[in-house]
Scaffold this active site. Structure first.
Site, mmCIF file in Angstrom:
data_model
loop_
_atom_site.group_PDB
_atom_site.id
_atom_site.type_symbol
_atom_site.label_atom_id
_atom_site.label_comp_id
_atom_site.label_asym_id
_atom_site.label_seq_id
_atom_site.Cartn_x
_atom_site.Cartn_y
_atom_site.Cartn_z
ATOM 1 N N LYS A 175 1.651 51.769 124.794
ATOM 2 C CA LYS A 175 2.638 52.471 123.974
ATOM 3 C C LYS A 175 3.852 52.859 124.809
ATOM 4 O O LYS A 175 3.725 53.485 125.866
ATOM 5 C CB LYS A 175 1.984 53.713 123.365
ATOM 6 N N GLU A 180 -4.530 53.751 115.995
ATOM 7 C CA GLU A 180 -4.315 54.357 117.312
ATOM 8 C C GLU A 180 -5.492 55.267 117.647
ATOM 9 O O GLU A 180 -6.070 55.909 116.786
ATOM 10 C CB GLU A 180 -3.022 55.166 117.290
ATOM 11 N N CYS A 209 2.263 53.677 116.727
ATOM 12 C CA CYS A 209 2.609 54.982 116.176
ATOM 13 C C CYS A 209 4.082 55.376 116.356
ATOM 14 O O CYS A 209 4.948 54.846 115.660
ATOM 15 C CB CYS A 209 1.661 56.039 116.742
#
Length: 282
Positions: free
Chosen positions: A114, A43, A155
């Protein structure tokens, strides 16, 4: 079903996009030279910067982004599937935390924004509000590699198992989790969450991480991992930048799903309404 080599790139990205791209490129070249056909970076490969104004000033839209252009050229040169775990990308008047899967011809074959924003208050005064900086996505993404179907995530998504179940039920047998986990949460939960997602779905989990003390003051956990579909850690990095190359046998996912057919055995259910306070069920 052919085996293949997958690589996780571990970084310690700073404030200079150009330097971060150079660091990533060197590691990607090393992993490709070791035989990896699929390579994933962490990330925020291009920049880690807590100051919102400085971050926004450094970024460009996807069409003109320096890092993305360079990584597309690199994938084409090396003939690899290159998964940039995420880049901070200007998206209109907002910023996206966006992953890019790039094919061996240099074309972008998959994008993922995300979904889950890391808005938390941790012990010791550590506080994060990603939603104040980034615009979240709302779409799960799978993409086909020559060997397997890949499920994309980033993440904090790791804490939401329904996403990974959705990806697995869509045919993904490798789940990518590029991350910049904080040291505090990583020490507590990184290994167990990654192993859980592998076990629940009967999938390989490939997690490329940021690790160490960054220029903007944050500290990330590192420990890039590859977990097999039975939940065994088969490769692990430490704290320093570098790469892991791991042989992936897609047949292992089929075997795990035959042994524990949790995806096939899932049943719909409902939760009845609870009686009102002061009322009684007869």
């Amino acid at each position: 079903m052919a085996t293949f080599k997958a690589a996780t790139i571990q970084m310690r990205s700073g404030r200079s996009i150009e330097r971060n791209v150079e660091d990533a490129e060197a590691l990607i070249r090393g992993a490709a030279a070791a035989g990896a056909g699929y390579i994933v970076t962490p990330e925020m490969t291009n920049i880690i910067e807590r100051d919102r104004a400085a971050l926004a000033a450094a970024l460009a839209p996807e069409e003109t982004d320096f890092a993305l252009q360079r990584f597309r050229e690199l994938a084409r040169e090396l003939g690899i599937h290159l998964h940039i775990g995420s880049l901070a990308i200007r998206n209109g008047d907002a910023i996206a935390n966006r992953a890019f899967l790039i094919g061996p011809n240099g074309a972008v074959i998959g994008r993922y924004d995300k979904i889950h924003m890391f808005d938390v208050d941790l012990a010791g005064g550590e506080s994060w509000r990603e939603s104040a900086t980034y615009r979240p996505g709302d779409t799960a993404v799978v993409a086909d590699l020559p060997w397997v179907r890949l499920g994309l995530s980033i993440c904090y998504d790791l804490r939401f198992p329904q996403l990974y179940r959705t990806l697995a039920k869509a045919g993904a047998t490798v789940l990518a989790v590029p991350a910049a986990f904080t040291r505090q949460t990583g020490e507590a939960h990184w290994h167990v969450l990654l192993r859980a997602r592998a076990i629940e779905t009967g999938s390989f989990v490939v997690a490329a991480a940021q690790g160490g003390r960054h220029e903007d003051g944050r500290t990330t956990y590192g420990h890039s991992l590859v977990v097999d579909p039975w939940g065994k850690v088969i490769a692990e990095a430490g704290d320093e930048p570098g790469f892991l190359v791991t042989e992936i046998d897609p047949a292992a996912a089929d075997e795990a799903r035959r042994k524990i057919p949790a995806l096939a055995n899932e049943r719909a259910f409902h939760l009845p309404e609870m009686p009102q306070v002061g009322s009684f069920a007869i």
